[in-house]
Each structure stands twice: as C-alpha cells, then as structure tokens.
Design an enzyme around this catalytic site. Structure first.
Site, PDB file in Angstrom:
ATOM      1  N   LYS A 172      63.091  18.708  24.248  1.00 41.75           N
ATOM      2  CA  LYS A 172      61.960  19.110  25.080  1.00 41.75           C
ATOM      3  C   LYS A 172      61.547  20.557  24.864  1.00 41.75           C
ATOM      4  CE  LYS A 172      62.335  15.717  28.649  1.00 41.75           C
ATOM      5  NZ  LYS A 172      63.773  15.544  28.890  1.00 41.75           N
TER       6      LYS A 172
ATOM      7  N   GLU B 297      61.057  24.439  35.272  1.00 51.11           N
ATOM      8  CA  GLU B 297      59.621  24.239  35.427  1.00 51.11           C
ATOM      9  C   GLU B 297      59.283  24.237  36.910  1.00 51.11           C
ATOM     10  OE1 GLU B 297      58.555  20.461  33.732  1.00 51.11           O
ATOM     11  OE2 GLU B 297      58.372  21.279  31.713  1.00 51.11           O
TER      12      GLU B 297
ATOM     13  N   ARG C 278      57.680   6.346  19.484  1.00 45.91           N
ATOM     14  CA  ARG C 278      57.939   4.939  19.182  1.00 45.91           C
ATOM     15  C   ARG C 278      56.822   4.081  19.781  1.00 45.91           C
ATOM     16  NH1 ARG C 278      60.841   6.163  23.946  1.00 45.91           N
ATOM     17  NH2 ARG C 278      59.907   4.997  25.661  1.00 45.91           N
TER      18      ARG C 278
ATOM     19  N   HIS D 165      63.179   5.841  37.169  1.00 43.25           N
ATOM     20  CA  HIS D 165      62.664   6.049  35.815  1.00 43.25           C
ATOM     21  C   HIS D 165      62.545   4.768  35.015  1.00 43.25           C
ATOM     22  CE1 HIS D 165      62.848  10.203  36.820  1.00 43.25           C
ATOM     23  NE2 HIS D 165      64.120  10.067  37.136  1.00 43.25           N
TER      24      HIS D 165
HETATM   25  C1  MV4 Z   1      58.740  16.416  36.343  1.00 40.82           C
HETATM   26  C2  MV4 Z   1      58.444  16.038  37.672  1.00 40.82           C
HETATM   27  C3  MV4 Z   1      57.927  16.995  38.514  1.00 40.82           C
HETATM   28  N1  MV4 Z   1      57.725  18.253  38.079  1.00 40.82           N
HETATM   29  N2  MV4 Z   1      58.500  17.690  35.954  1.00 40.82           N
HETATM   30  C4  MV4 Z   1      60.879  12.350  35.095  1.00 40.82           C
HETATM   31  C5  MV4 Z   1      61.222  11.830  33.747  1.00 40.82           C
HETATM   32  C6  MV4 Z   1      60.854  12.853  32.765  1.00 40.82           C
HETATM   33  N3  MV4 Z   1      60.071  12.236  31.741  1.00 40.82           N
HETATM   34  C7  MV4 Z   1      60.094  13.884  33.513  1.00 40.82           C
HETATM   35  N4  MV4 Z   1      60.093  13.511  34.892  1.00 40.82           N
HETATM   36  C8  MV4 Z   1      59.525  14.289  35.831  1.00 40.82           C
HETATM   37  N5  MV4 Z   1      59.257  15.560  35.468  1.00 40.82           N
HETATM   38  C9  MV4 Z   1      58.007  18.579  36.813  1.00 40.82           C
HETATM   39  N6  MV4 Z   1      57.806  19.835  36.400  1.00 40.82           N
HETATM   40  C10 MV4 Z   1      58.679  14.727  38.059  1.00 40.82           C
HETATM   41  C11 MV4 Z   1      59.226  13.839  37.137  1.00 40.82           C
HETATM   42  C12 MV4 Z   1      59.414  12.507  37.625  1.00 40.82           C
HETATM   43  C13 MV4 Z   1      58.756  11.418  37.061  1.00 40.82           C
HETATM   44  C14 MV4 Z   1      57.897  11.552  35.979  1.00 40.82           C
HETATM   45  C15 MV4 Z   1      57.274  10.473  35.429  1.00 40.82           C
HETATM   46  C16 MV4 Z   1      57.467   9.221  35.980  1.00 40.82           C
HETATM   47  C17 MV4 Z   1      58.300   9.053  37.040  1.00 40.82           C
HETATM   48  C18 MV4 Z   1      58.957  10.143  37.603  1.00 40.82           C
HETATM   49  C19 MV4 Z   1      59.800   9.954  38.681  1.00 40.82           C
HETATM   50  C20 MV4 Z   1      60.439  11.014  39.212  1.00 40.82           C
HETATM   51  C21 MV4 Z   1      60.254  12.289  38.679  1.00 40.82           C
END
Ligand code: MV4
Length: 493
Positions: free
Chosen positions: A115, A199, A291, A234
């Site tokens: 990341k 973040e 992917r 997730h």
């Molecule tokens: C975040 C966020 C809130 N703020 N980043 C979850 C998986 C990963 N791909 C990144 N994720 C998140 N990053 C910031 N700065 C909340 C999530 C997140 C989330 C993101 C996408 C789909 C579902 C989620 C469920 C919980 C938290």
C-alpha cells in the site's frame, strides 16, 4: 494461444473455460483430491490432479502448475482470483518458463501489492488520497505529530495488508502508541512485514471501485464503477453497477483517477481501483486489485464486454480496439454472492451436501456456479456456491428480478445467503440508495426473517425500514458518535 491452464477451481475456473472454448482455445484444469468430481474438471479438455485438498498443497503450488503447463503443451496460464492471482513471483516464473501469464506484469503487481508503494506510485498522477503518511511509520513522536495534524480518529494500516487485515482505528492520542505497536506486531505475524502507516479515518464510507482495462501498448480505459458497500467483515455480499449515488461528473472524475492509477504502474490487463467515498461524494484512492474480481459480471452486463476475453486478447498483445468514448452504461446489474453460510447464525459457514439444487432461469438472470445436486461443499475452500446476477433496464427492474430469481432458486441441505439477499433487496435504505459499508451492522437483525414465507419477508423489511428511520433520527439527536465495532479485529476464517 492454443491451450491454457486454469490455475483455479470452482465457478471462476468454469467461467474462464467457457470463454476459452468460444475463442477456440483448449483448456487444462488442475485439481486437488477434494475436487476429483468437480465440474471444472469435467468441463476442461484435460485435467491433472496436483495434490491433496489443502490449497498450500495444491492450488497454491505455482511450480507444479507451471510443470502441468509444460507437460500438456499449454502456452498460457489464467490464475482466476484468489490463490496465485496476485503473486508477482508466480507471474515472473510463468514468464521465465516461456509461458504467458494472463494478467498484469509482475512489476505492476509488486507496486500495487504494497500500500505504501502504491500511494507513492500514484502521488504524481493527480489521484486523490486520504490525508495521511506516505511512508512507513518509524518514530512514535513523529507519528503522533502527524496524527494531531490530520485530526483524530486516525486509522493505522499495515502496508502489506489487504481486505482489512492489520487495520486499527485510533480515537485519541492516548491510544496512539499502543495501537501502533499492536498493529505492527499483527502485521509482522500476518505478513512478515511490520510496516504501518496512518490515514484520516473516514467513518461510514461507501466502497466504490472502478474496473479498468489496459493493453500492452499504453491504452487504458475505465469500465465504470461497481458499488460494493454491502459487505460483512470485508466479505462482499451484494454488488451492483452502476452505483445509485454517483453523478455523471463524479463518475467521470473517478474513472479518470482510476485510469491515472493504472498509468502510474504501467498497468495492462484487467484491474480494479478501489475508492472510499464519503457522504458528499469526495473520493479517495485506497488500493488497486491486480486481478479479475469475483464481482466482474455486473460490469460485463452493463458494458457488454466479456472481461475474460479482453484479458486473453490483451495477453496476446492485441490492442483494446476501442476508446473511452465508445463505452457506455446500458441498464443496471446486481450480484448476490450465494454462500454456504447461515445468515441467522452470524454467517457461519454451513457445511454439508446440496440435497437439491435448482437455479433460476429466464430473461435478465445469470448464474455463475459450479455445483450440482448431490455434491458436497468442500470445507477447504471459499464457501461461495454461486453468484446470482440479475440485470434490467433500470435499477428497480434489476432489484425486482433479483427478488424473483431468489424465490426461484431452490437449495436444500445447507443454509445459504439467499434469504439475506431478499432482506437487502426489500430494505428501504437499499432501495433508496442510502447505504454505506455499515449497512449490515446498522440494519441487519436475523430475527427479522426467520422464515421463508414471502409475506413475512415483506413485514420484516417494513420493520427494518421503520427501525432505520427511528435509528436515523435518534442518531441525529445524539450527534452520532458510535464507537467502532470489534469487526475491525475479526478475521475471516
Ligand atoms: C479505510 C476506511 C476508513 N478510512 N481507510 C477496509 C479494507 C481496506 N481495503 C481498506 N478499508 C477501509 N479503509 C480510511 N482512511 C474504512 C475501510 C473499511 C472498508 C472499506 C471498504 C469496504 C468495506 C470496509 C469496511 C470497513 C472499513
């Protein structure tokens, strides 16, 4: 390209083979001892057993799969999703063996697999990022200073993490040091890499992702968005295209940002750029999945392209042959993941035999599956039985069709997420497009649909609806400051 090895199992292996067959390409299945009778084995022109049931002794054995390709005279390998699909070393070895990897370059996978390096790569490409650090955190004092500048709550993320693993919300400065240390040790044991960064924490975001396609000649297009906010721990459960909340202007901006992400890592093949969006449709780049994704069919239905065919054409070195202006959204598509999980019992995997299994038919219905009545659901792998996709001229039509298709889907012997699908389709918040990644946490109460009676489903949805409005108004009164749930720490087994 005359023959390809499909380094995968289940519905995606079948889905790739169907397209190969249409293109006049022979297919080779690989399978574990648990999958001897699996449909992907029967459908392929040839099939080779590569080991015992556990994935690390079969579907994850890259060298063995490359051996199979050589033995059978194949000239390419399609990795599907999961397993080896985002493994840069595997992609590199495939190439070194004189074979074609049907996917992006190992370098693109490496850049986007981490990341921090992904954020650094896109930093000069006009891609909006969540405020935060662009380097691994080394010093707690420096970290605290940055967190203060960003403002709490902040989110600590593992650079090597994915799908929410190794994330931790920090609500106030006093928790900062401990959270960083915990996140680092979690990351170290999960990924053998303790790099973490911070973040600004976006509360209740929407998860919107953009499908991109790039060829090996530098052309990149976006195939619009998928809304994937209905997820649990997730694990996505419902996806749709297009999103019901984007305006044409935001769609274009997001699409162009996604193309810039792809260009930042010289991407070719099919890929997905994930964004978080807040209530005001401000959006931020999260990560890129290098992917084909589980939910790719909803995009296929609205743009009229077979994404596996495009992957194969790109891998053969062909040009895309169309530009952004040629691509338009036609209608609306929704996908429900039909999993062997019991929604009434905390979505725990339900194992057993499919006593009866009958899929829905008719206009606007697509089922991507790999099971027949009488088959066991193997416990070693993902519990997804099928993807049920419906499409229509409008979102409303796709929703009504999904409700009908779920009713027509007959599965006995195991519990599935079908009933959960009906709950979502009938929920007022879903129908009105007022939902985010907290949908299940906010509205789902299993008692509401402890029955297969459709009239009671209706009642449950109304109950959920009034509860929704009730909760919304109390939240507004209380100023909404709900603590994060323990879901953050839970990992999917
Ligand atoms: C975040 C966020 C809130 N703020 N980043 C979850 C998986 C990963 N791909 C990144 N994720 C998140 N990053 C910031 N700065 C909340 C999530 C997140 C989330 C993101 C996408 C789909 C579902 C989620 C469920 C919980 C938290």
């Amino acid at each position: 390209m005359k023959k390809i090895v499909i380094a995968n199992r289940g519905e995606i292996a079948l889905r790739v083979m169907r397209t190969a067959k249409e293109m006049g390409i022979k297919t080779v299945a690989v399978f574990s001892e648990a999958d001897r009778k699996a449909l992907h084995v029967r459908y392929a022109d040839e099939a080779i057993c590569i080991g015992p049931p556990p994935s690390n002794q079969s579907y994850l054995l890259g060298d063995k799969i490359i051996e199979v390709a050589k033995q059978t005279g194949a000239d390419a390998i399609h990795p599907g999703y999961g397993f080896l699909s985002e493994n840069a070393d595997f992609a590199r070895k495939v190439k070194a063996a004189g074979l074609i990897f049907i996917g992006p370059s190992a370098e693109s996978m490496e850049t986007m697999g981490d990341k921090i390096s992904a954020k650094q790569a896109v930093s000069n490409f006009n891609v909006p990022l969540v405020p935060g650090t662009k380097e691994a955190l080394k010093d707690i004092t420096v970290g605290k200073k940055i967190a203060d500048e960003i403002g709490y709550p902040v989110l600590v993320k593992a650079s090597a993490g994915g799908g929410g693993k190794g994330m931790r919300v920090v609500w106030k400065e006093e928790e900062f040091e401990e959270s960083i240390k915990l996140a680092q040790s979690e990351a170290l044991s999960a990924f053998s890499d303790d790099s973490v960064f911070i973040e600004k924490y976006v509360e209740s975001p929407k998860h919107i992702e953009i499908q991109v396609l790039g060829d090996q000649h530098g052309n990149v297009v976006y195939l619009f968005e998928r809304e994937c906010s209905i997820q649990r721990r997730h694990q996505k459960l419902v996806e749709e295209a297009p999103s019901s909340c984007l305006t044409p202007e935001v769609r274009k901006k997001m699409g162009e940002a996604a193309v810039n992400v792809a260009k930042a890592c010289n991407y070719y093949g099919a890929g997905t750029v994930e964004f978080l969006a807040d209530e005001d449709l401000n959006f931020y780049f999260l990560e890129m999945n290098t992917r084909l994704q589980v939910e790719h069919p909803v995009t296929e239905q609205i743009v009229g392209l077979d994404l596996v065919k495009e992957q194969i054409r790109i891998a053969r070195g062909e040009t895309l042959g169309y530009t952004q202006e040629d691509l338009k959204i036609h209608g609306h598509a929704i996908e429900l993941r039909v999993c062997a999980e019991d929604p009434m019992n905390n979505f725990l995997p339900d194992i057993g035999k499919l006593k009866s299994y009958k899929t829905p038919q008719g206009y606007g219905v697509r089922v991507d599956d790999s099971f027949e009545a009488g088959m066991e659901i193997p416990i070693q792998y993902d519990p997804m039985i099928a993807k049920l996709i419906t499409f229509g001229k409008t979102r409303e039509e796709a929703i009504q069709r999904m409700i009908r298709a779920i009713e027509d889907y007959k599965i006995t012997g195991i519990e599935t997420t079908l009933s959960f699908g009906t709950f979502v389709m009938k929920h007022p918040a879903f129908r009105e497009g007022h939902f985010d990644t907290k949908f299940i946490e906010k509205y789902f109460e299993p008692e509401m649909f402890k029955t297969s009676n459709p009239e009671l489903h209706e009642a449950a949805a109304y109950a959920a609806g009034s509860l929704f409005f009730q909760k919304e108004s109390t939240k507004q009164a209380a100023g909404e400051s709900k603590q994060q749930s323990s879901n953050w720490q839970l990992k999917r087994g």
